[in-house]
Design a protein around this motif. Sequence first.
Motif, PDB file in Angstrom:
ATOM      1  N   ILE A  81      54.527  74.342  70.530  1.00 63.57           N
ATOM      2  CA  ILE A  81      55.547  75.012  69.708  1.00 63.57           C
ATOM      3  C   ILE A  81      55.931  74.135  68.519  1.00 63.57           C
ATOM      4  O   ILE A  81      56.050  74.620  67.391  1.00 63.57           O
ATOM      5  CB  ILE A  81      56.782  75.365  70.575  1.00 63.57           C
ATOM      6  CG1 ILE A  81      56.389  76.416  71.614  1.00 63.57           C
ATOM      7  CG2 ILE A  81      57.922  75.864  69.702  1.00 63.57           C
ATOM      8  CD1 ILE A  81      57.490  76.736  72.603  1.00 63.57           C
ATOM      9  N   VAL A  82      56.094  72.849  68.753  1.00 62.40           N
ATOM     10  CA  VAL A  82      56.451  71.928  67.666  1.00 62.40           C
ATOM     11  C   VAL A  82      55.328  71.889  66.634  1.00 62.40           C
ATOM     12  O   VAL A  82      55.577  71.915  65.424  1.00 62.40           O
ATOM     13  CB  VAL A  82      56.742  70.519  68.231  1.00 62.40           C
ATOM     14  CG1 VAL A  82      56.855  69.507  67.106  1.00 62.40           C
ATOM     15  CG2 VAL A  82      58.010  70.540  69.068  1.00 62.40           C
ATOM     16  N   SER A  83      54.087  71.870  67.093  1.00 65.33           N
ATOM     17  CA  SER A  83      52.954  71.851  66.169  1.00 65.33           C
ATOM     18  C   SER A  83      52.915  73.125  65.328  1.00 65.33           C
ATOM     19  O   SER A  83      52.666  73.065  64.121  1.00 65.33           O
ATOM     20  CB  SER A  83      51.642  71.718  66.942  1.00 65.33           C
ATOM     21  OG  SER A  83      51.626  70.510  67.664  1.00 65.33           O
ATOM     22  N   LEU A  84      53.161  74.264  65.940  1.00 63.12           N
ATOM     23  CA  LEU A  84      53.157  75.521  65.197  1.00 63.12           C
ATOM     24  C   LEU A  84      54.282  75.576  64.179  1.00 63.12           C
ATOM     25  O   LEU A  84      54.099  76.060  63.054  1.00 63.12           O
ATOM     26  CB  LEU A  84      53.262  76.702  66.171  1.00 63.12           C
ATOM     27  CG  LEU A  84      52.013  76.977  67.011  1.00 63.12           C
ATOM     28  CD1 LEU A  84      52.284  78.095  68.005  1.00 63.12           C
ATOM     29  CD2 LEU A  84      50.840  77.319  66.121  1.00 63.12           C
ATOM     30  N   VAL A  85      55.451  75.090  64.547  1.00 56.70           N
ATOM     31  CA  VAL A  85      56.587  75.091  63.618  1.00 56.70           C
ATOM     32  C   VAL A  85      56.294  74.174  62.427  1.00 56.70           C
ATOM     33  O   VAL A  85      56.550  74.534  61.267  1.00 56.70           O
ATOM     34  CB  VAL A  85      57.885  74.668  64.349  1.00 56.70           C
ATOM     35  CG1 VAL A  85      59.002  74.396  63.346  1.00 56.70           C
ATOM     36  CG2 VAL A  85      58.299  75.742  65.344  1.00 56.70           C
ATOM     37  N   VAL A  86      55.733  73.001  62.688  1.00 60.71           N
ATOM     38  CA  VAL A  86      55.399  72.068  61.605  1.00 60.71           C
ATOM     39  C   VAL A  86      54.351  72.692  60.679  1.00 60.71           C
ATOM     40  O   VAL A  86      54.469  72.614  59.449  1.00 60.71           O
ATOM     41  CB  VAL A  86      54.909  70.723  62.180  1.00 60.71           C
ATOM     42  CG1 VAL A  86      54.300  69.853  61.089  1.00 60.71           C
ATOM     43  CG2 VAL A  86      56.060  69.997  62.862  1.00 60.71           C
ATOM     44  N   VAL A 114      52.913  75.356  55.465  1.00 62.67           N
ATOM     45  CA  VAL A 114      52.328  76.496  54.750  1.00 62.67           C
ATOM     46  C   VAL A 114      53.360  77.140  53.832  1.00 62.67           C
ATOM     47  O   VAL A 114      53.076  77.434  52.666  1.00 62.67           O
ATOM     48  CB  VAL A 114      51.761  77.523  55.755  1.00 62.67           C
ATOM     49  CG1 VAL A 114      51.406  78.825  55.054  1.00 62.67           C
ATOM     50  CG2 VAL A 114      50.552  76.947  56.476  1.00 62.67           C
ATOM     51  N   ILE A 115      54.570  77.344  54.315  1.00 62.24           N
ATOM     52  CA  ILE A 115      55.620  77.954  53.487  1.00 62.24           C
ATOM     53  C   ILE A 115      55.976  77.036  52.314  1.00 62.24           C
ATOM     54  O   ILE A 115      56.162  77.488  51.185  1.00 62.24           O
ATOM     55  CB  ILE A 115      56.855  78.284  54.347  1.00 62.24           C
ATOM     56  CG1 ILE A 115      56.502  79.404  55.330  1.00 62.24           C
ATOM     57  CG2 ILE A 115      58.035  78.686  53.469  1.00 62.24           C
ATOM     58  CD1 ILE A 115      57.607  79.742  56.301  1.00 62.24           C
ATOM     59  N   GLY A 116      56.045  75.744  52.565  1.00 63.83           N
ATOM     60  CA  GLY A 116      56.327  74.791  51.486  1.00 63.83           C
ATOM     61  C   GLY A 116      55.245  74.805  50.424  1.00 63.83           C
ATOM     62  O   GLY A 116      55.535  74.750  49.220  1.00 63.83           O
ATOM     63  N   GLY A 119      55.995  77.915  42.243  1.00 66.41           N
ATOM     64  CA  GLY A 119      56.794  77.252  41.215  1.00 66.41           C
ATOM     65  C   GLY A 119      55.942  76.721  40.085  1.00 66.41           C
ATOM     66  O   GLY A 119      56.309  76.785  38.922  1.00 66.41           O
ATOM     67  N   ARG A 120      54.770  76.205  40.425  1.00 66.15           N
ATOM     68  CA  ARG A 120      53.877  75.683  39.384  1.00 66.15           C
ATOM     69  C   ARG A 120      53.349  76.808  38.510  1.00 66.15           C
ATOM     70  O   ARG A 120      53.194  76.641  37.307  1.00 66.15           O
ATOM     71  CB  ARG A 120      52.689  74.950  40.020  1.00 66.15           C
ATOM     72  CG  ARG A 120      53.050  73.562  40.486  1.00 66.15           C
ATOM     73  CD  ARG A 120      51.827  72.814  40.960  1.00 66.15           C
ATOM     74  NE  ARG A 120      50.795  72.782  39.943  1.00 66.15           N
ATOM     75  CZ  ARG A 120      49.547  72.392  40.156  1.00 66.15           C
ATOM     76  NH1 ARG A 120      49.171  72.047  41.362  1.00 66.15           N
ATOM     77  NH2 ARG A 120      48.670  72.371  39.181  1.00 66.15           N
TER      78      ARG A 120
END
Length: 45
Positions: free
Chosen positions: A5-10, A15-17, A24-25
């Motif tokens: 779960i932690v790996s998926l959240v990271v 990906v969202i970042g 933005g670029r």
Amino acid sequence: MPRLIVSLVVLLVIVIGALFFFAGRAGEKPTARIEKAVELGNLAS
């Protein structure tokens, strides 16, 4: 299981970042306007 779960959240945060970073670029490109003088005779036709 918690490690998965932690790996998926990271991964999701990365990906969202990246999406926001590239969005933005793309928005920072200046729009170039080219204006040139046109004779009034050309506009009538």
